[in-house]
Design a protein around this motif. Structure first.
Motif, PDB file in Angstrom:
ATOM      1  N   UNK A 120     124.313  42.179  71.613  1.00 18.73           N
ATOM      2  CA  UNK A 120     123.635  42.919  72.665  1.00 18.73           C
ATOM      3  C   UNK A 120     123.620  44.387  72.289  1.00 18.73           C
ATOM      4  N   UNK A 121     122.448  44.960  72.369  1.00 18.15           N
ATOM      5  CA  UNK A 121     122.292  46.361  72.004  1.00 18.15           C
ATOM      6  C   UNK A 121     122.438  47.227  73.247  1.00 18.15           C
ATOM      7  N   UNK A 122     123.017  48.403  73.040  1.00 22.17           N
ATOM      8  CA  UNK A 122     123.063  49.392  74.107  1.00 22.17           C
ATOM      9  C   UNK A 122     121.762  50.167  74.015  1.00 22.17           C
ATOM     10  N   UNK A 123     120.957  50.049  75.049  1.00 23.62           N
ATOM     11  CA  UNK A 123     119.629  50.646  74.999  1.00 23.62           C
ATOM     12  C   UNK A 123     119.457  51.675  76.103  1.00 23.62           C
ATOM     13  N   UNK A 124     118.483  52.502  75.920  1.00 26.97           N
ATOM     14  CA  UNK A 124     118.161  53.507  76.922  1.00 26.97           C
ATOM     15  C   UNK A 124     117.420  52.857  78.088  1.00 26.97           C
ATOM     16  N   UNK A 125     117.384  53.580  79.170  1.00 30.17           N
ATOM     17  CA  UNK A 125     116.637  53.116  80.337  1.00 30.17           C
ATOM     18  C   UNK A 125     115.166  52.926  79.968  1.00 30.17           C
ATOM     19  N   UNK A 126     114.633  53.836  79.176  1.00 28.57           N
ATOM     20  CA  UNK A 126     113.232  53.759  78.765  1.00 28.57           C
ATOM     21  C   UNK A 126     112.928  52.518  77.948  1.00 28.57           C
ATOM     22  N   UNK A 127     113.832  52.181  77.022  1.00 29.44           N
ATOM     23  CA  UNK A 127     113.632  50.987  76.194  1.00 29.44           C
ATOM     24  C   UNK A 127     113.707  49.717  77.046  1.00 29.44           C
ATOM     25  N   UNK A 128     114.643  49.679  77.989  1.00 28.78           N
ATOM     26  CA  UNK A 128     114.757  48.521  78.872  1.00 28.78           C
ATOM     27  C   UNK A 128     113.512  48.404  79.737  1.00 28.78           C
ATOM     28  N   UNK A 129     113.038  49.531  80.245  1.00 30.05           N
ATOM     29  CA  UNK A 129     111.837  49.545  81.076  1.00 30.05           C
ATOM     30  C   UNK A 129     110.640  49.009  80.299  1.00 30.05           C
ATOM     31  N   UNK A 130     110.493  49.435  79.058  1.00 29.17           N
ATOM     32  CA  UNK A 130     109.388  48.965  78.211  1.00 29.17           C
ATOM     33  C   UNK A 130     109.469  47.456  77.989  1.00 29.17           C
ATOM     34  N   UNK A 131     110.666  46.948  77.728  1.00 29.26           N
ATOM     35  CA  UNK A 131     110.847  45.514  77.493  1.00 29.26           C
ATOM     36  C   UNK A 131     110.521  44.705  78.745  1.00 29.26           C
ATOM     37  N   UNK A 132     111.033  45.146  79.893  1.00 29.14           N
ATOM     38  CA  UNK A 132     110.789  44.434  81.151  1.00 29.14           C
ATOM     39  C   UNK A 132     109.301  44.455  81.489  1.00 29.14           C
ATOM     40  N   UNK A 133     108.669  45.604  81.309  1.00 28.68           N
ATOM     41  CA  UNK A 133     107.240  45.738  81.591  1.00 28.68           C
ATOM     42  C   UNK A 133     106.417  44.821  80.687  1.00 28.68           C
ATOM     43  N   UNK A 134     106.702  44.832  79.394  1.00 32.56           N
ATOM     44  CA  UNK A 134     105.977  43.998  78.439  1.00 32.56           C
ATOM     45  C   UNK A 134     106.171  42.511  78.737  1.00 32.56           C
ATOM     46  N   UNK A 135     107.389  42.120  79.082  1.00 31.96           N
ATOM     47  CA  UNK A 135     107.666  40.710  79.379  1.00 31.96           C
ATOM     48  C   UNK A 135     106.867  40.233  80.592  1.00 31.96           C
ATOM     49  N   UNK A 136     106.801  41.057  81.627  1.00 36.02           N
ATOM     50  CA  UNK A 136     106.073  40.653  82.823  1.00 36.02           C
ATOM     51  C   UNK A 136     104.559  40.688  82.625  1.00 36.02           C
ATOM     52  N   UNK A 137     104.092  41.605  81.799  1.00 36.50           N
ATOM     53  CA  UNK A 137     102.658  41.590  81.464  1.00 36.50           C
ATOM     54  C   UNK A 137     102.299  40.294  80.727  1.00 36.50           C
ATOM     55  N   UNK A 138     103.196  39.850  79.871  1.00 33.15           N
ATOM     56  CA  UNK A 138     102.947  38.598  79.140  1.00 33.15           C
ATOM     57  C   UNK A 138     102.903  37.427  80.104  1.00 33.15           C
ATOM     58  N   UNK A 139     103.831  37.370  81.058  1.00 30.64           N
ATOM     59  CA  UNK A 139     103.806  36.293  82.053  1.00 30.64           C
ATOM     60  C   UNK A 139     102.506  36.314  82.852  1.00 30.64           C
ATOM     61  N   UNK A 140     102.020  37.510  83.171  1.00 35.65           N
ATOM     62  CA  UNK A 140     100.786  37.627  83.943  1.00 35.65           C
ATOM     63  C   UNK A 140      99.590  37.054  83.194  1.00 35.65           C
ATOM     64  N   UNK A 141      99.632  37.090  81.868  1.00 35.03           N
ATOM     65  CA  UNK A 141      98.530  36.553  81.060  1.00 35.03           C
ATOM     66  C   UNK A 141      98.454  35.025  81.107  1.00 35.03           C
TER      67      UNK A 141
END
Length: 176
Positions: A120-141
């Motif tokens: 598990x990587x220690x990530x910034x809030x921005x990196x986590x936000x990008x990952x969560x956003x991208x994952x949900x955009x993929x589900x929406x497709x």
């Protein structure tokens, strides 16, 4: 904090992802980065996602798995396989449309498959936000239900990301 983790192994072009316990967004940053590397590889012949020891999986993780399935289809013309023995997990995966990009099998394999835990990587809030956003955009497709369900969340996350981007731009702007 997540009580689950992701394990990974690769053999002769087949990639195996094993999700164990309660797997949440925090556990999948490394998985998302790994998927980017696999997408660029030549010689990928298959992928298996083993959910037989998964007790909980959140929508971000499902979105990253959807991204895996979609990328393998698009880039390598491969239909990935998902193994699940938990009817709740299987129902959730199917309801999110993962059955469109995975062959979902009810399978109880050998629990001693040689996988290693992804760190598990220690990530910034921005990196986590990008990952969560991208994952949900993929589900929406994947389908209209997901589009309707996650659109408000994605809009909110996008606003948060835009705000972070603006703050970052101000910090990096040359002072006059």
């Amino acid at each position: 904090m997540s009580t689950g983790h992701v394990e990974y192994a690769s053999l002769n072009g087949t990639h195996i992802f094993k999700l164990i316990g309660e797997v949440r967004a925090q556990s999948c940053i490394s998985l998302d980065k790994l998927l980017g590397k696999i997408e660029q590889q030549a010689g990928v012949v298959g992928a298996i996602v083993d959910l037989t020891q998964t007790t909980f999986i959140d929508s971000t993780v499902l979105g990253i798995l959807a991204k895996l399935g979609l990328k393998l289809k698009q880039t390598h013309n491969i239909q990935a396989v998902m193994l699940s023995t938990n009817s709740d997990i299987t129902t959730l995966a199917n309801s999110m449309g993962l059955g469109q990009v995975f062959v979902i099998l009810n399978y109880c394999g050998d629990p001693n498959v040689c996988t290693r835990t992804l760190v598990e990587e220690h990530v910034t809030h921005g990196a986590m936000l990008t990952t969560v956003l991208d994952a949900h955009r993929t589900l929406m497709k994947l389908n209209q239900n997901n589009q309707n369900m996650f659109e408000p969340l994605v809009k909110q996350l996008q606003k948060e990301q835009d705000t972070l981007d603006q703050v970052s731009e101000r910090k990096n702007a040359p002072s006059t």
